[in-house]
Structures are given as C-alpha cells and as structure tokens.
Design an enzyme around this catalytic site. Structure first.
Site, PDB file in Angstrom:
ATOM      1  N   ARG A   1       0.834  -1.212   0.000  1.00  0.00           N
ATOM      2  CA  ARG A   1       0.000   0.000   0.000  1.00  0.00           C
ATOM      3  C   ARG A   1       0.865   1.257   0.000  1.00  0.00           C
ATOM      4  O   ARG A   1       0.559   2.228  -0.702  1.00  0.00           O
ATOM      5  CB  ARG A   1      -0.926  -0.010   1.217  1.00  0.00           C
ATOM      6  CG  ARG A   1      -2.076  -0.997   1.084  1.00  0.00           C
ATOM      7  CD  ARG A   1      -2.882  -1.103   2.363  1.00  0.00           C
ATOM      8  NE  ARG A   1      -3.986  -2.048   2.229  1.00  0.00           N
ATOM      9  CZ  ARG A   1      -4.587  -2.653   3.242  1.00  0.00           C
ATOM     10  NH1 ARG A   1      -4.168  -2.412   4.491  1.00  0.00           N
ATOM     11  NH2 ARG A   1      -5.576  -3.499   3.043  1.00  0.00           N
TER      12      ARG A   1
ATOM     13  N   ASN B   1     -12.015  -3.668  -3.114  1.00  0.00           N
ATOM     14  CA  ASN B   1     -12.327  -3.028  -1.837  1.00  0.00           C
ATOM     15  C   ASN B   1     -12.810  -1.613  -2.154  1.00  0.00           C
ATOM     16  O   ASN B   1     -12.016  -0.694  -2.328  1.00  0.00           O
ATOM     17  CB  ASN B   1     -11.087  -3.001  -0.930  1.00  0.00           C
ATOM     18  CG  ASN B   1     -11.413  -2.524   0.472  1.00  0.00           C
ATOM     19  OD1 ASN B   1     -12.271  -1.667   0.663  1.00  0.00           O
ATOM     20  ND2 ASN B   1     -10.712  -3.064   1.467  1.00  0.00           N
TER      21      ASN B   1
ATOM     22  N   THR C   1      -5.817  -2.301 -13.425  1.00  0.00           N
ATOM     23  CA  THR C   1      -5.096  -3.006 -12.358  1.00  0.00           C
ATOM     24  C   THR C   1      -5.860  -4.263 -11.953  1.00  0.00           C
ATOM     25  O   THR C   1      -5.267  -5.332 -11.754  1.00  0.00           O
ATOM     26  CB  THR C   1      -4.908  -2.094 -11.134  1.00  0.00           C
ATOM     27  OG1 THR C   1      -4.186  -0.917 -11.516  1.00  0.00           O
ATOM     28  CG2 THR C   1      -4.135  -2.809 -10.034  1.00  0.00           C
TER      29      THR C   1
ATOM     30  N   ARG D   1       2.570   1.214 -12.025  1.00  0.00           N
ATOM     31  CA  ARG D   1       1.451   1.221 -11.071  1.00  0.00           C
ATOM     32  C   ARG D   1       0.429   0.136 -11.392  1.00  0.00           C
ATOM     33  O   ARG D   1      -0.025  -0.600 -10.509  1.00  0.00           O
ATOM     34  CB  ARG D   1       0.785   2.603 -11.071  1.00  0.00           C
ATOM     35  CG  ARG D   1      -0.593   2.677 -10.390  1.00  0.00           C
ATOM     36  CD  ARG D   1      -0.526   2.274  -8.945  1.00  0.00           C
ATOM     37  NE  ARG D   1      -1.819   2.360  -8.288  1.00  0.00           N
ATOM     38  CZ  ARG D   1      -2.783   1.443  -8.373  1.00  0.00           C
ATOM     39  NH1 ARG D   1      -2.589   0.352  -9.079  1.00  0.00           N
ATOM     40  NH2 ARG D   1      -3.923   1.614  -7.720  1.00  0.00           N
TER      41      ARG D   1
ATOM     42  N   LYS E   1      -2.908 -11.221  -1.847  1.00  0.00           N
ATOM     43  CA  LYS E   1      -4.295 -11.606  -1.566  1.00  0.00           C
ATOM     44  C   LYS E   1      -4.437 -13.129  -1.606  1.00  0.00           C
ATOM     45  O   LYS E   1      -5.104 -13.733  -0.755  1.00  0.00           O
ATOM     46  CB  LYS E   1      -5.216 -10.968  -2.614  1.00  0.00           C
ATOM     47  CG  LYS E   1      -6.698 -11.190  -2.372  1.00  0.00           C
ATOM     48  CD  LYS E   1      -7.233 -10.249  -1.328  1.00  0.00           C
ATOM     49  CE  LYS E   1      -8.740 -10.315  -1.241  1.00  0.00           C
ATOM     50  NZ  LYS E   1      -9.291  -9.414  -0.213  1.00  0.00           N
TER      51      LYS E   1
ATOM     52  N   GLU F   1     -10.896   2.128  -2.596  1.00  0.00           N
ATOM     53  CA  GLU F   1     -10.897   2.843  -3.877  1.00  0.00           C
ATOM     54  C   GLU F   1     -11.370   4.282  -3.704  1.00  0.00           C
ATOM     55  O   GLU F   1     -10.807   5.213  -4.301  1.00  0.00           O
ATOM     56  CB  GLU F   1     -11.777   2.108  -4.885  1.00  0.00           C
ATOM     57  CG  GLU F   1     -11.177   0.792  -5.361  1.00  0.00           C
ATOM     58  CD  GLU F   1     -12.088   0.055  -6.320  1.00  0.00           C
ATOM     59  OE1 GLU F   1     -13.090   0.661  -6.782  1.00  0.00           O
ATOM     60  OE2 GLU F   1     -11.816  -1.123  -6.619  1.00  0.00           O
TER      61      GLU F   1
ATOM     62  N   GLU G   1      -4.675  -8.192 -12.050  1.00  0.00           N
ATOM     63  CA  GLU G   1      -4.773  -9.063 -10.884  1.00  0.00           C
ATOM     64  C   GLU G   1      -5.543 -10.343 -11.206  1.00  0.00           C
ATOM     65  O   GLU G   1      -5.121 -11.453 -10.847  1.00  0.00           O
ATOM     66  CB  GLU G   1      -5.445  -8.314  -9.732  1.00  0.00           C
ATOM     67  CG  GLU G   1      -4.620  -7.163  -9.185  1.00  0.00           C
ATOM     68  CD  GLU G   1      -5.338  -6.393  -8.080  1.00  0.00           C
ATOM     69  OE1 GLU G   1      -6.185  -6.997  -7.393  1.00  0.00           O
ATOM     70  OE2 GLU G   1      -5.068  -5.200  -7.906  1.00  0.00           O
TER      71      GLU G   1
END
Length: 257
Positions: free
Chosen positions: A16, A191, A241, A154, A165, A195, A245
C-alpha cells in the site's frame, strides 16, 4: 520494500505504501506533461520521419530508453514490465538473482499496449490543451515516456497485490481460480472503500501539487485538472489493475495442477 527480501514485498502495508508513493509520481508526471499542448504528430506512425523505424516518435523514444535501461538491469527487477520486451539487450552489469516472489506466469501479464492506447486517446486530451508546438516535440515526448512508464509500473503492481491476496485467502481464491470465475475473483480483490479513499487522496494531491503555494486562493492557476487526474484513476488505472490481478490469479495454480 526490498525485492531481495520476499517477506517485505508480500507485506500488504509495504504494498500500500508503494502504491501511494506511485500516486505522487503519476501526478507530478501529469503536471509536467500538461505544460505542453497535445502534440498529435508525436503519436502518429510516421508523423515524424525516423530512419529505420516505422512507429511513432514517442514509441521511438520509449524504445531507445528501454534499450539503454535494459543494459543497466532495469528490466530484471520484478516490478518492471517493458513496452518493447523483444528489443531489449542483455545487461552489461552482472545479473541480480532476485528470490521468486511472483508465480512464474506462462504468458507474462502485460497490458502495456492498452495503457499506451488510453494514454494517447484519453489521458493526454484530458490534461493538455489542443495544438502543437514543433519546438517542444522532444520535451513533451520525454514527458510522455515518463507518464507511460509510471502508469505501467502502477498498473502492473497489481500482480503483487494479487499474490498477497492469494496468500492471505488461499482457500477462497483457489476455489474461484479452479472455477475460472473471473467475476468472483474481481469481487474478491475489490475493496470499494479503499478505492474511494484513493480517489479522494488523488484529488487532494493534484490540487496541492498543481498550484503555487502563494496562489492557493486562485484555483484558476491549477497546473493540472484535478478532476481529470481522478478520472484517469477511476476509469483506467483501477479497472486495468484489476484486470492484471485477475489474469495473474487465473494462472496462479497452473504448475501446481
């Protein structure tokens, strides 16, 4: 976060913190790009003639920079995904043996082509005025390269989020992977509260970084449109992103099976 120490890379607090720091880089890069007009010829294949190269001027600069950076090991780092992987030479520095952190994907996850497309078609028009300044084509294109590189890092950092995760919720994520449930995987990694925090923080950063401290009472002096920066994340960075993932997770069990 130290890529030679896997535990620090998988620490969600460190992930994070890295993502938050990347926000700063992206905002500052967009501020620099916003100094120049759109410069459409720099994105057109053949818009600027380059002997032996058929792509755009920005593509040429990006490729040439990646060739130089590859020689000093940039693309050996697990968090880097080049735009021109097939054109890169071997490093001149001794290789670094990074401990494995990410699962070795059979087809390395890369959405760089899509990043470049939405950058040219959506981001540049949203932060830059129309027009072209021939005398600044080099300067603006160098800013483009920095923007593309920071956006790519990013977005592809989502692989580390996904791996973290997976390790924290292995049983649940494994079931979704085996079912090839894309929607379920996306829901598992989403989440919404975080966001919203990201978007609010971005708006504040763009408003703060994009103005002379002596002119805080004059919003018209903003160097970049803060709402445009928020929209870039909301419409492109966050959704892409998530795609990275999900794609990473869908292949996470390949060799184990």
């Amino acid at each position: 976060m130290d890529f030679l120490s896997p535990d620090t890379v998988m620490d969600i607090t460190n992930i994070r913190a890295a993502l938050i720091r990347m926000e700063d880089t992206i905002v500052f890069n967009l501020i620099e790009r916003a100094k120049f007009p759109r410069q459409p010829s720099s994105y057109e294949n053949g818009g600027i003639r380059i002997p032996g190269f058929d792509g755009s001027f920005v593509d040429w600069i990006l490729r040439e920079e990646e060739i130089v950076h590859a020689k000093v090991r940039r693309y050996q780092s697990p968090d880097e995904v080049p735009f021109f992987p097939d054109d890169l030479p071997e490093p001149i520095l001794p290789p670094i043996s990074y401990p494995p952190v990410l699962f070795p994907h059979p087809n390395k996850v890369s959405v760089n082509d899509r990043i470049k497309a939405f950058y040219v078609n959506d981001i540049v028009p949203s932060v830059c005025a129309d027009g072209e300044q021939k005398e600044n084509l080099g300067s603006s294109s160098l800013c483009d390269v920095e923007c593309l590189r920071s956006l790519s890092r990013r977005i592809h950092f989502g692989r580390f989020v996904a791996e973290s995760k997976f390790r924290m919720e292995r049983e649940e994520i494994t079931a979704l992977i085996k079912a090839k449930d894309r929607a379920g995987l996306e829901a598992a990694i989403t989440n919404s509260a975080v966001e919203k925090q990201v978007l609010a923080r971005l708006k504040k950063k763009a408003e703060t970084y994009g103005i002379d401290p002596n002119l805080l009472s004059s919003p018209s002096n903003q160097k970049v449109d803060a709402d445009a920066v928020v929209a870039i994340y909301e419409n492109w960075v966050i959704p892409l992103t998530k795609e990275v993932e999900v794609e990473y997770l869908l292949h996470r069990l390949d060799r184990e099976e």
